[in-house]
Design a protein around this motif. Structure first.
Motif, mmCIF file in Angstrom:
data_model
loop_
_atom_site.group_PDB
_atom_site.id
_atom_site.type_symbol
_atom_site.label_atom_id
_atom_site.label_comp_id
_atom_site.label_asym_id
_atom_site.label_seq_id
_atom_site.Cartn_x
_atom_site.Cartn_y
_atom_site.Cartn_z
ATOM 1 N N ALA A 139 0.862 -1.169 -0.104
ATOM 2 C CA ALA A 139 0.036 0.076 0.119
ATOM 3 C C ALA A 139 0.786 1.212 0.056
ATOM 4 O O ALA A 139 0.354 2.437 -0.408
ATOM 5 N N ARG A 140 1.962 1.296 0.673
ATOM 6 C CA ARG A 140 2.951 2.372 0.787
ATOM 7 C C ARG A 140 3.682 2.594 -0.603
ATOM 8 O O ARG A 140 3.943 3.724 -0.893
ATOM 9 N N VAL A 141 3.875 1.618 -1.383
ATOM 10 C CA VAL A 141 4.767 1.709 -2.318
ATOM 11 C C VAL A 141 4.499 1.169 -3.879
ATOM 12 O O VAL A 141 5.129 1.510 -4.859
ATOM 13 N N ILE A 142 3.222 0.975 -4.047
ATOM 14 C CA ILE A 142 2.617 0.577 -5.340
ATOM 15 C C ILE A 142 2.339 1.588 -6.138
ATOM 16 O O ILE A 142 1.952 3.003 -5.582
ATOM 17 N N THR A 143 2.788 1.318 -7.397
ATOM 18 C CA THR A 143 2.956 2.499 -8.504
ATOM 19 C C THR A 143 1.605 2.414 -9.174
ATOM 20 O O THR A 143 0.663 1.437 -8.968
ATOM 21 N N PRO A 144 1.191 3.438 -10.110
ATOM 22 C CA PRO A 144 -0.047 3.339 -10.866
ATOM 23 C C PRO A 144 -0.119 2.415 -11.714
ATOM 24 O O PRO A 144 -1.192 1.495 -11.665
ATOM 25 N N ALA A 145 0.977 2.073 -12.309
ATOM 26 C CA ALA A 145 0.989 0.850 -13.204
ATOM 27 C C ALA A 145 0.724 -0.524 -12.493
ATOM 28 O O ALA A 145 -0.266 -1.382 -12.912
ATOM 29 N N GLN A 146 1.255 -0.509 -11.167
ATOM 30 C CA GLN A 146 1.006 -1.759 -10.191
ATOM 31 C C GLN A 146 -0.265 -1.849 -10.123
ATOM 32 O O GLN A 146 -1.009 -3.008 -9.896
ATOM 33 N N ALA A 147 -0.795 -0.615 -9.615
ATOM 34 C CA ALA A 147 -2.327 -0.724 -9.061
ATOM 35 C C ALA A 147 -3.350 -1.043 -10.228
ATOM 36 O O ALA A 147 -4.073 -2.000 -10.211
ATOM 37 N N GLN A 148 -2.901 -0.822 -11.454
ATOM 38 C CA GLN A 148 -3.742 -1.310 -12.572
ATOM 39 C C GLN A 148 -3.597 -2.595 -12.614
ATOM 40 O O GLN A 148 -4.656 -3.410 -12.802
ATOM 41 N N ALA A 149 -2.427 -3.346 -12.557
ATOM 42 C CA ALA A 149 -2.218 -4.861 -12.742
ATOM 43 C C ALA A 149 -3.129 -5.448 -11.601
ATOM 44 O O ALA A 149 -3.633 -6.615 -11.744
ATOM 45 N N LEU A 150 -3.027 -4.918 -10.343
ATOM 46 C CA LEU A 150 -3.625 -5.425 -9.277
ATOM 47 C C LEU A 150 -5.093 -5.661 -9.551
ATOM 48 O O LEU A 150 -5.900 -6.468 -9.088
ATOM 49 N N THR A 151 -5.708 -4.568 -9.835
ATOM 50 C CA THR A 151 -7.090 -4.335 -10.170
ATOM 51 C C THR A 151 -7.375 -5.454 -11.508
ATOM 52 O O THR A 151 -8.652 -6.068 -11.404
ATOM 53 N N ALA A 152 -6.636 -5.599 -12.211
ATOM 54 C CA ALA A 152 -6.928 -6.592 -13.461
ATOM 55 C C ALA A 152 -6.918 -7.845 -12.846
ATOM 56 O O ALA A 152 -7.708 -8.793 -13.004
ATOM 57 N N GLN A 153 -5.902 -8.202 -11.943
ATOM 58 C CA GLN A 153 -6.046 -9.562 -11.225
ATOM 59 C C GLN A 153 -7.195 -9.826 -10.602
ATOM 60 O O GLN A 153 -7.619 -10.812 -10.451
#
Length: 269
Positions: A139-153
Motif C-alpha cells: 500500500a505504501r509503495v505501489i505505483t499506478p501501473a502496479q495498481a492497474q495490474a492488481l485491479t486487473a488480477q
C-alpha cells in the motif's frame, strides 16, 4: 523405490501406511529416496526421539543401495537437524525443536503427519504475519501501473468465481502479486515455499462452497481497495481477516486454534 517392510525397531502401533505413504511424481536419485523415507519415519514417530536409526548394513539391504548412498543420506538428515551421530551408539533421532521446518522434505512430512493440525495452524499464523506486513508495504509503495495490474488480477479472480480450480490459481496469483510489489523478497520466498507445501494437503484446502468463494472474493476486493487507497494499516487488517478467517472456516475439527480471532472468510488465500 518403495520401502521394504518396517524395521524390527518400529514403534508399536505404527502402521505400514505411516512407513509407506509416499508417491513419487518423478524419478528420484537413490539418495533422495532414502532421505525421503527416513524423514517420513522420523516425523511420523516410527523412529522416536532418542532412538537410533537402523545400521548401515540394514539400510543398505532394505533400500538396495550402497553404503556410500546411505552415508550421504545420513549426512543430509543431519543437515536437516533430524539426527546426530552418537559415538558408540549409532545415529540418534533428535528432538523436533531442532528440525528444519523450512526444509521442503521435512515440512512436507510434517504436514502429512499433522494429525492435530498444529503445524498447519502455525503455518497459517506465520503466513498471516508476513503477508499482513507485505500488504501494508504494498500500500505504501505501489505505483499506478502496479495498481492497474492488481485491479486487473482482482477482476480475473472475479471472472473465475464459478470455476474452483481456476479460482484457486488466480487466488495464489493475487497474493503473489502483492508480495512481489512489496519488495520483501525474503518474506515472499518463505511464504512461497511453505504455502506450496500446504496446498498439497487436503486438510489445508478443504472443500469450499460457492458461498465461501463469494466471501473470499469480497475479502480480496477489500484488500485491493485498502492497497489502492494507500491505507497500509487497513491493508494489513484486511489481509489478516482474510487469511485467518479463511483457515478458521475450512479447518477440520474444532475452530479457534489460531492465535488470534478473525472476521469471516472462506477457503481461498
Amino acid at each position: 523405490m518403495t520401502a521394504a517392510s518396517p524395521h524390527p525397531g518400529t514403534a508399536p502401533g505404527s502402521s505400514r501406511d505411516l512407513l509407506e505413504p509416499i508417491r513419487h511424481r518423478r524419478p528420484r536419485r537413490l539418495g533422495d529416496t532414502v532421505v525421503t523415507h527416513l524423514v517420513d519415519r522420523i516425523v511420523s514417530g516410527a523412529y522416536p526421539v532418542d532412538t537410533v536409526l537402523p545400521t548401515e548394513p540394514e539400510l543398505c539391504a532394505e533400500f538396495g543401495v550402497s553404503r556410500t548412498v546411505v552415508r550421504e543420506s545420513i549426512k543430509l538428515l543431519e543437515a536437516k537437524g533430524l539426527v546426530k551421530a552418537i559415538p558408540g551408539r549409532g545415529t540418534g533421532v533428535l528432538e523436533p525443536i531442532g528440525w528444519n521446518l523450512l526444509d521442503p522434505v521435512v515440512l512436507e512430512a510434517q504436514i502429512r503427519h499433522d494429525s492435530d493440525l498444529s503445524i498447519l495452524d502455525d503455518l497459517v499464523n506465520v503466513r498471516a504475519a508476513l503477508e499482513c506486513d507485505m500488504a501494508a508495504q504494498c500500500a505504501r509503495v505501489i505505483t499506478p501501473a502496479q495498481a492497474q495490474a492488481l485491479t486487473a488480477q482482482a477482476n480475473v479472480l472475479a471472472e473465475s468465481l464459478h470455476d474452483p480450480l481456476r479460482y484457486a490459481r488466480e487466488d495464489v496469483s493475487f497474493h503473489e502479486m502483492i508480495m512481489a510489489i512489496s519488495g520483501n523478497r525474503l518474506g515472499h520466498a518463505i511464504i512461497h515455499g511453505i504455502h506450496a507445501k500446504a496446498r498439497q494437503s487436503s486438510q489445508y484446502n478443504g472443500d469450499p462452497s460457492r458461498e465461501e468463494h463469494a466471501q473470499s472474493l469480497a475479502e480480496h476486493r477489500q484488500i485491493e481497495a485498502m492497497i489502492l487507497r494507500g491505507d497500509a494499516q487497513g491493508a494489513a487488517a484486511a489481509m489478516r481477516i482474510h487469511i485467518l478467517g479463511s483457515w478458521a472456516r475450512r479447518r477440520p475439527g474444532v475452530l479457534g486454534a489460531l492465535s488470534s480471532g478473525a472476521g469471516s472468510g472462506p477457503a481461498g488465500a
